[in-house]
Design a protein around this motif. Structure first.
Motif, short mmCIF file in Angstrom:
data_model
loop_
_atom_site.label_atom_id
_atom_site.label_comp_id
_atom_site.label_asym_id
_atom_site.label_seq_id
_atom_site.Cartn_x
_atom_site.Cartn_y
_atom_site.Cartn_z
N MET A 1 -16.66 10.84 -25.54
CA MET A 1 -17.08 11.62 -24.40
C MET A 1 -17.10 10.70 -23.15
O MET A 1 -17.40 9.72 -23.30
CB MET A 1 -18.10 12.15 -24.38
N GLY A 2 -16.48 11.13 -21.95
CA GLY A 2 -16.59 10.24 -20.87
C GLY A 2 -18.18 10.17 -20.48
O GLY A 2 -19.15 10.71 -20.76
N GLU A 3 -18.44 9.07 -19.52
CA GLU A 3 -19.84 8.82 -19.19
C GLU A 3 -20.47 9.89 -18.10
O GLU A 3 -20.47 10.94 -18.42
CB GLU A 3 -19.73 7.35 -18.38
N ILE A 8 -17.70 7.40 -11.36
CA ILE A 8 -16.34 7.31 -11.00
C ILE A 8 -15.91 6.94 -9.39
O ILE A 8 -16.15 8.02 -8.65
CB ILE A 8 -15.57 8.38 -11.66
N ASN B 993 -19.36 10.85 -32.05
CA ASN B 993 -18.70 11.11 -30.76
C ASN B 993 -17.54 9.82 -30.72
O ASN B 993 -17.93 8.90 -30.65
CB ASN B 993 -19.84 11.11 -29.98
N SER B 994 -16.58 10.35 -30.38
CA SER B 994 -15.34 9.39 -29.92
C SER B 994 -14.51 10.29 -28.82
O SER B 994 -14.63 11.17 -28.30
CB SER B 994 -14.63 8.91 -31.17
N ALA B 1007 -11.90 8.23 -19.43
CA ALA B 1007 -11.74 9.55 -19.31
C ALA B 1007 -11.41 10.06 -17.99
O ALA B 1007 -11.20 11.17 -17.90
CB ALA B 1007 -13.16 9.91 -19.70
N GLU B 1012 -8.89 11.95 -21.49
CA GLU B 1012 -9.39 11.66 -22.74
C GLU B 1012 -9.28 13.20 -23.31
O GLU B 1012 -9.69 14.20 -23.08
CB GLU B 1012 -10.93 11.42 -22.70
N GLN B 1014 -11.06 14.88 -26.69
CA GLN B 1014 -12.43 14.96 -26.93
C GLN B 1014 -12.04 15.09 -28.64
O GLN B 1014 -11.54 15.76 -29.28
CB GLN B 1014 -13.33 16.02 -26.63
N LEU B 1016 -15.18 14.79 -31.62
CA LEU B 1016 -16.57 15.24 -31.55
C LEU B 1016 -17.26 15.94 -32.69
O LEU B 1016 -16.38 16.87 -33.13
CB LEU B 1016 -16.97 15.87 -30.19
N TYR B 1023 -25.48 18.86 -29.34
CA TYR B 1023 -24.42 18.98 -28.50
C TYR B 1023 -24.20 20.51 -28.06
O TYR B 1023 -23.13 21.03 -27.92
CB TYR B 1023 -22.91 18.43 -28.85
N LEU B 1026 -23.23 21.82 -24.52
CA LEU B 1026 -22.14 21.19 -23.88
C LEU B 1026 -21.44 22.20 -23.03
O LEU B 1026 -21.50 23.51 -23.43
CB LEU B 1026 -21.29 20.38 -24.63
N GLN B 1030 -16.05 20.21 -22.99
CA GLN B 1030 -16.50 18.89 -23.65
C GLN B 1030 -16.47 19.08 -25.23
O GLN B 1030 -16.70 17.95 -25.53
CB GLN B 1030 -17.93 18.74 -23.16
N TYR B 1036 -10.77 16.35 -21.81
CA TYR B 1036 -12.12 16.11 -21.33
C TYR B 1036 -12.43 16.42 -19.86
O TYR B 1036 -11.73 15.74 -19.18
CB TYR B 1036 -12.82 14.70 -21.85
#
Lengths: 430, 1117
Positions: A1-3, A8, B993-994, B1007, B1012, B1014, B1016, B1023, B1026, B1030, B1036
């Motif tokens: 997941m992005g930050e 950005i 989570n990756s 991202a 990205e 997702q 997850l 989560y 979300l 997401q 993403y």
């Protein structure tokens, strides 16, 4: 997941790009003082430094134009920037945002070769930053922009030129001679007064009909190398299509005005000079054309610009058939055709008894050093750009317009006046 | 003239008919109806109107505009809704209709139409949904809106995406209520919308906003602070003075204050800028402050200007003087005149120049005084000033300077002042001062007078041909050449008789030749010279004779012949030399007689060369010239003259010439020249060649048959020696070997037509084309030539894909050619006189640029060099090392709807004019990269992968690529990939989570700077809340999955990702859950620039939990 969204900076890579370029050249890049200023005038040996803003098509020409040392280039397309760096060599620094470039104190002159919708804003910012300016044609795309450029250049005491040159050098496009003998002939009075000048295919001038826009373009993917939002700048947001930008932008009213926008100041500035109209404008503009699309520029049949004294400039467009025997200039006492042919017998002999036109200041960088107004400057350049800019509005609205050359407003036409001074997309403004 | 219907509209028409079944009642009051339009007072359909758009002229446009407005608001509402529904690109006729209505509604005097129209637009706006369509309607209001539109536009300001356009429209409309509506909206807005509204408040100069703006100008948000300060500056309220600190904003503020009669406040700001930056190097700010003071205070700013005119900085001085030049008022001139006496000459010069720009005659005495200033720069300024002021005796006063100065810049200044004056004034004045001027000035004056036409009398110039200074004498002689007529020849002849140096004599000779040529009777041109001959002796007589030769004519030739026949050796010699220089063909026979006579060899050679020149210059038809050339050749003894004669015969080209030349093909000394002459003949135009002989016959057969073996050997050696012209640079291969047409073929039809031929048809056509090629294309002296007849392109035998091509080309006047790339037209070549834009453009493009960026051609007849790069469908052309086409798409001319063919032959276009090519070299560029297909992960180690950032939590075990937590980081492929299908399995633990990164650079957050997909544990409680975009499989932040297809934590899951251009699709566990086009998400481009990237690295993200991947395979597209 992005930050996080907020962390950005979409321009991060660009900033790094600029920084990296600076890093490699820091040993050479900075001239510690401005060339101008100091006691007394600058000696001619002092070197002028320049930057080119907009290094796509025409920008490349400005990179190599001699007379000043190139120190910086700027573009919103990274591919343009890279190719400019290849030409400019290792001492040149690349910028993505012209405002950062203008902050540099060691740049004397900026060349502006962006599309026309940026000309005014960058010229004004450059004047405020104390730079002299060499700007591509057309000077501006609206009358209000032109007035503001004139005001800024005048107030900040800058030297300004438009990048067209026929009024002082080179064969006048397809006419066949330079402008100088034409000016001499008109001044001699041998043709009489008032005069009608016809600028079109029959008299040696081409109106590039291929600068037309697409009315049915679909949105496309924005190339990664291009900052489209910055490319648009003050122009209204429109979905991206490749045809809107770079080589083909002239086909859209938001950025230019088709073949007229591209060539008319080039062709008409000398006409304005020849007619002695550098400080005034026509009082009437008439356009015969198909209805224009609100976004995409088309072609026209005839545009006629009439001055208060009866002089006329007629522009037969590509949508009308070429009438082969039209004179370039027609007056009550004689005609002048393409190639300096005339119905006045022994014209060249007769002209020998008339004086030559006054000398003009034709070396821009010399004008910069001596703080002398260049032959084609912000004032007469604004007037020749006005020829284009009033014609565009009459063409867009599909009606004839009366114009007051003193107030520089259309007479009794509110919509036309709004088009002459449209607001810009924030954060840009005049 | 008008057509009744235009075709090709049926599809759109149908769409609109479905959308717009509205019946309109047209009761319009417009002018005459075009014949094919719906008539007044009939029931019409809106789509019937749309069918006529765009209107074909102003009359039709008015008619349609009136129909629409008469039926408003219904028709306008319908149009707005149609725009809202139609796909962009299919809505152009609706846009024509609305913008046409805008134009009509704003016609002067149509106020009620405008109100009705704007009202209809506003009403429609409330129920529209598409941003682009709403923006278009708001744009119409920007032109046509009035007080009635303010309320609606004001309410739209709350809409994030419409706020900008609505604010612009309100700024254009600008009623008293505008400011209040903008302010109200600004108070409740934040972020960039607030900044936009603040800017608009500044533009409408809203006084009521000042208090809020002042608060915002001191807030925390930097961009709002900046916008508020700028707005305050343009509003110009005295209360905000302390908030505006940046000098160029202060200047905007001060100007606005001045406009609102707060002059003293404005003055205070200007003076503070003037003084605060006086020491530092910001001259332009001081200029601006000064200009503002002058604009505001007029004459009251005089002291400031005068001070600034003496500033240490040149730029400030120049500004001050520029301001002074336009400043009116009593006593102003006087004040400046007093400054003419200041000690610094640079400053004196500036003031004097400025005085010239002011149209105040009271400055004349001061300017005249300055003409005798001790400093030259002041005098130069005074010259310009005096000529600007143009008082009655200006010319003489300026010209007086020439009596004292020898400085080139001063003399040039006088010349510039002289030029624009009426010649009736300047010519007599220049003549008057000639005598007293210093010699360099005299030279300038004489040059000026040489342009003076009939107003200059030769007798005024004559005395200076005897001036004490040589440059003056020479200038006077040259002036006479321009102003003297045939009647003055006697005077010129007299000059020739005088004792002078060679340079002057030859200048006088030139003048005599020019002036006598003005005599319409050629027979009388030499009369004055002949008359002078009687009394002339010695060297003077010789000079006369030489001049007589150059003037020419029957009488001259007769006299010279007598001289040749006479006894005096000096006269004899001079007469021969003169005859050898004579124009016309009259002297040929006596000169040939000399060549055949008993004279020393050099004299005979001189005569022969004279004969050759006469024939070559006379432009005679071959039937006359060839016999004469034959005589010269026969009379020649030396090889040099023989060679020249042979070359001339080669150019003359006729069967007789060929016959004469062939006689020398076995001559050891000049046989090679004879062969080359025949080649020249072959290279000439059709009319210059023996009609019955083909080029092929001449070159291949004739020479080979007739030349001696020794000559043939010489010819071969000659060709080898020149073949280095076609030696390729490193890395290139030669397409043209400099000797023959090996590697080339004739043109058969066009690519689509060729593709349709059977092999047999093609072979037959190729044979015919090759035969034509050999007739029309020849090689001579390392040059590939086309004879100028027809359109048979020369094609490379091979096809090429990506390449860099070098080629030298030459055309003749009005010549036309081009280089076809991959069999397609073309990089244009033409005579720059015919095509003033120059060569090197992609002439047949319709959508992409077709003209070169600039003209870089050399004139016809000279060699040019192209460097052409073609990669994919893009072409770059350098002409003579100047970039003329910059990476432009070459369109497919043969099949317009297709893009450029991937490969094809290169062709030299034959376009019915003679052409020359040489040094044709090519370098093939590597084909596009091999597409990768296979495993990205080898199951054993991290080969092909690199961790990004410091820590390396990734390892491999049992065919699994995994990371054991390790915080935020990622592992990247070594290579970059653009378009591909990525097939992998992943396993996440509970709460895992990756993410799979696509097309990402290695700097920034992948991202966002890339994309990205997702990965997850969707079911983890943490989560639960979300956003849809997401969850696992989402792009993403961009595209949410259409369904939840993920398995529980701890199970292996299968994911297939396709990224092909803007198309991105994700299949999770067999279910296609994402299928999107990134173009439809471009509104996110500002915060998510990665969605417009074309390529980059692939990456796997590690977070705080364990994450595993296996069977990672990639197929590149």
């Amino acid at each position: 997941m992005g930050e996080s969204h907020m962390s950005i900076d979409s321009r991060i890579s660009r900033r790094k790009f600029v920084k990296a370029a600076l890093g490699t050249t820091a040993l050479f890049a900075i001239v510690p003082r401005r060339v101008l200023g100091g006691p007394g005038y600058v000696s001619p040996s002092d070197e002028i430094t320049k930057a080119v803003i907009g290094v796509g098509g025409m920008g490349h020409w400005h990179l190599t134009e001699p007379g000043a040392r190139l120190v910086a280039v700027c573009d919103v397309d990274d591919e343009h920037l890279q190719s400019a760096l290849n030409v400019g060599g290792k001492d040149v620094v690349a910028y993505h945002d012209f405002r950062e470039l203008l902050e540099r104190r060691d740049i004397d002159v900026v060349h502006i070769a962006t599309p026309p919708h940026w000309h005014a804003l960058i010229s004004i910012a450059a004047a405020r930053a104390g730079k002299d300016i060499w700007c591509e044609k057309p000077m501006t795309r609206t009358i209000a922009e032109g007035q503001k450029v004139v005001e800024s250049v005048r107030q900040y005491g800058r030297i300004f030129r438009i990048n067209t040159w026929f009024r002082f050098e080179d064969v006048f496009y397809g006419f066949g001679t330079t402008v100088r003998p034409i000016k001499k002939l008109v001044d001699s009075g041998l043709l009489g007064w008032p005069l009608t000048v016809t600028v079109g295919a029959a008299t040696g001038f081409e109106w590039k009909e291929y600068w037309t826009g697409k009315t049915d373009a679909k949105a496309e993917w924005i190339p990664a190398c291009l900052d489209y939002n910055m490319w648009l700048g003050p122009a209204p947001y429109k979905p991206y299509t490749a045809h809107r930008v770079h080589g083909t932008f002239r086909g859209y009213w938001d950025y230019d005005g088709g073949g007229l926008g591209d060539m008319a100041q080039h062709y008409l500035d000398p006409v304005q000079y020849v007619l002695g109209k550098d400080d005034t404008s026509p009082v009437l503009v008439e356009v015969d054309a198909d209805q224009q699309h609100p976004d995409a520029v088309g072609v026209w049949r005839t545009i006629t610009l009439t001055y208060a004294d009866g002089c006329q400039i007629v522009l037969p467009g590509t949508a009308s058939p070429v009438e082969p025997n039209v004179p370039f200039i027609e007056g009550p006492k004689g005609k002048l055709f393409k190639g300096f042919r005339s119905d006045i017998p022994n014209l060249k002999e007769k002209l020998r008894d008339f004086p030559e036109p006054a000398a003009q200041v034709t070396d821009f960088y010399a004008a910069v050093k001596s703080r002398t107004k260049f032959a084609l400057n912000e004032e007469n350049g604004h007037r020749s750009a006005t020829l284009v800019n009033i014609a565009k509005i009459a063409w867009q609205l599909g009606r004839s317009l009366k114009f007051d050359p003193v107030s520089q407003r259309f007479v009794g036409d509110d919509a036309a006046n709004r088009l002459a001074n449209p607001p810009m997309r924030a954060p840009w403004h005049l | 003239m008008k057509e009744t219907r235009r075709g090709g509209r049926s599809a759109v028409q149908l769409t609109l008919a479905l959308l717009l079944p509205l019946l309109l009642f047209a009761g319009c009051s417009a002018t005459k109806s075009p014949a094919d339009l719906p008539q007044r007072e009939t029931r019409i359909q809106l789509d019937a109107i749309l069918e006529h758009l765009p209107a074909r002229d102003a009359a039709e446009q008015r008619w349609i505009g009136a129909l629409l407005l008469d039926s408003a608001p219904e028709s306008i509402t319908r149009l707005c809704h149609a725009l809202d529904t139609l796909a962009p690109g299919n809505d152009s006729r609706v846009r024509y209709a609305l913008s046409g209505a805008t134009a009509h509604a704003t016609l002067p005097g149509h106020g009620s139409d405008r109100v009705k129209y704007a009202g209809a637009l506003c009403a429609a706006l409330g129920s529209m949904r598409t941003a682009a369509a709403m923006a278009f309607v708001i744009e119409q209001l920007q032109i046509a809106g009035g007080p009635e539109s303010v309320e609606t536009l004001g309410s739209v300001l709350a809409d994030e995406s419409m706020c900008g356009p609505a604010a612009m429209a309100l700024v254009s409309i600008r009623t008293p209520e505008t400011g209040a509506r903008l302010l109200e909206a600004a108070r409740s807005a934040d972020g960039s919308r607030k900044a936009t509204l603040v800017q608009a408040l500044g533009e409408v100069k809203s006084q009521e906003a000042v208090v809020d703006l002042m608060a915002w100008a001191q807030g925390d948000d930097a961009s709002l602070r900046q916008a508020s300060t700028a707005a305050l500056a343009s509003i110009g309220d005295p209360r905000s003075i302390d908030l505006i600190k940046e000098p160029s904003l202060q200047l905007v503020y001060a100007r606005r204050l001045g406009e609102q009669q707060h002059v003293s406040l404005s003055e205070q700001i200007c003076r503070s800028i003037l003084s605060s930056v006086a020491g530092s190097a910001e001259p332009h700010l001081r200029c601006a402050a000064l200009r503002l003071l002058a604009d505001m205070l007029g004459e009251r700013a005089l002291n400031d200007i005068v001070t600034a005119a003496q500033d240490a900085n040149g730029e400030v001085r120049a500004c001050a003087l520029d301001i002074a030049a336009g400043m009116t008022g009593e006593g102003v001139t006087e004040r400046w005149v007093s400054l003419v006496k200041q000690p610094d000459p640079g400053m004196r010069a500036g003031v004097v120049r400025m005085l010239g720009q002011r149209d105040d005659p009271s400055a004349v005495p001061a300017v005249y005084n300055a003409l005798s200033d001790p400093d030259p720069s002041v005098r130069i300024a005074a010259v310009a000033a005096a000529s600007h002021l143009g008082a009655a005796n200006t010319v003489d006063s300026i010209l007086v300077l020439l009596e004292r100065t020898e400085r080139p810049d001063e003399i040039a200044a006088v010349r510039d002042a002289l030029r624009p004056l009426p010649l009736t004034q300047s010519v007599p004045a220049a003549v008057r001062v000639l005598q007293s001027a210093m010699p360099p000035a005299r030279v300038m004056l004489l040059q000026f007078l040489s342009e003076g036409g009939s107003l200059v009398h030769p007798r005024d110039i004559l005395p200076f041909t005897r001036d004490a200074t040589a440059p003056v004498r020479l200038a006077a002689i040259k002036t006479l050449e321009n102003v003297a007529g045939p009647d003055d020849t006697a005077e010129l002849v007299r000059l020739l008789m005088e004792d002078r140096d060679e340079g002057e004599w030859s200048a006088i000779q030139r003048s005599i030749v020019t002036v006598t040529a003005r005599n319409p009777d050629p027979g009388k041109r030499a009369d004055a010279l002949l008359a002078a001959l009687d009394g002339a002796e010695g060297a003077a007589r010789t000079r006369l004779i030489r001049t007589i030769g150059r003037v020419g004519g029957t009488k001259a030739v007769a006299t010279l012949s007598r001289g040749i026949a006479g006894k005096d050796p000096a006269i004899k010699d001079a007469s021969i030399r003169a005859l050898a220089e004579a124009p016309g063909i009259e002297g040929f026979d006596p000169l040939l007689a000399v060549a055949r006579g008993k004279y020393p060899l050099p004299t005979r050679a001189l005569a022969l060369r004279g004969c050759l020149r006469m024939v070559n210059e006379a432009g005679l038809p071959p039937v006359r010239s060839v016999p004469l050339l034959g005589k010269v050749l026969a009379a020649s003894e030396r090889h040099e003259e023989k060679r020249l004669a042979l070359a001339s015969l080669g150019k003359a080209g006729s069967r007789e010439a060929l016959h004469i030349i062939s006689g020398y093909l076995r001559d050891e000394a000049v046989g090679l020249d004879a062969a080359l002459a025949i080649r020249t003949m072959a290279a000439g135009g059709e009319e210059e060649r023996p009609a019955t002989l083909s080029r092929d016959d001449l070159v291949r057969v004739f020479i080979e048959k007739n030349a001696s073996p020794k000559v043939l050997a010489q010819l071969k050696e000659y060709d080898v020696a020149r073949s280095d012209k076609n030696v390729p640079p490193e890395g290139f291969v030669a397409l043209f070997n400099g000797k023959n047409l090996a590697g080339w073929k004739g043109l058969v039809a066009d690519p689509p037509a060729r593709a349709k031929m059977t092999p047999a048809e093609r072979a037959k056509a190729q044979a015919a084309a090759d035969s034509l090629m050999r007739r029309q294309w020849t090689v001579d002296d390392g040059v590939l030539m086309f004879n100028g007849d027809g359109f048979a392109n020369l094609c490379t035998a091979k096809d090429y894909a990506n390449f860099e091509l070098l080629v030298d080309w030459k055309i003749e006047k009005e010549g036309d050619s081009g280089i076809y790339l991959r069999g397609s037209p073309q990089a244009q070549i033409w005579d720059p006189v015919v095509g003033p834009e120059g060569s090197g453009g992609l002439y047949n493009n319709q959508k992409n640029p077709r003209t070169p960026l600039r003209k870089a051609d050399k004139p016809a007849g000279q060699w040019n060099t192209f460097r052409i790069r073609m990669i994919g469908e893009r072409v770059t052309v350098y002409l003579n090392n100047v970039l003329v086409t910059d990476n432009v798409v070459l369109e497919n001319y043969w099949e317009r709807e297709k893009s450029m063919y991937p490969t094809g032959q290169i062709e030299l276009q034959a376009h019915n004019s003679p052409l020359y090519f040489r040094n044709i070299f090519i370098r093939e560029l590597p084909a596009e990269r091999e597409k990768f297909s296979g495993p990205l992960f080898n199951g054993m180690d991290l080969a092909g992968w690199e961790p990004v950032g410091g820590s390396t939590p990734w390892s491999v075990k049992d065919g699994v690529l995994f990371a054991e937590g390790g915080g935020g980081g990622w592992i990247s492929t070594v290579k970059q990939f653009d378009n591909f299908m990525l097939d992998l399995e992943f396993r996440v633990p509970e709460g895992g989570n990756s993410g799979v990164f696509l097309r990402t650079p290695r700097e920034g957050d992948p991202a966002y700077v890339g994309m990205e997909i997702q990965v997850l544990d969707d079911y983890a409680p943490v989560y639960a809340n979300l956003r849809p975009w997401q969850y696992a499989g989402s792009v993403y932040g961009v595209q949410a999955p259409s369904a939840r297809a993920s398995k529980k934590a701890g199970e292996w899951q299968h994911m297939v990702i396709v990224a092909d251009g803007p198309h991105v699709a994700v299949t999770l566990n067999g279910q296609r859950i994402v299928d999107t086009n990134l173009i439809s998400h471009m509104e996110l481009e500002q915060t998510h620039p990665g969605i417009k990237r074309r390529g980059g690295y692939i990456g796997l993200q590690n977070h705080s939990t364990r994450i595993e991947y296996r069977n990672v395979r990639l197929t590149e597209y």
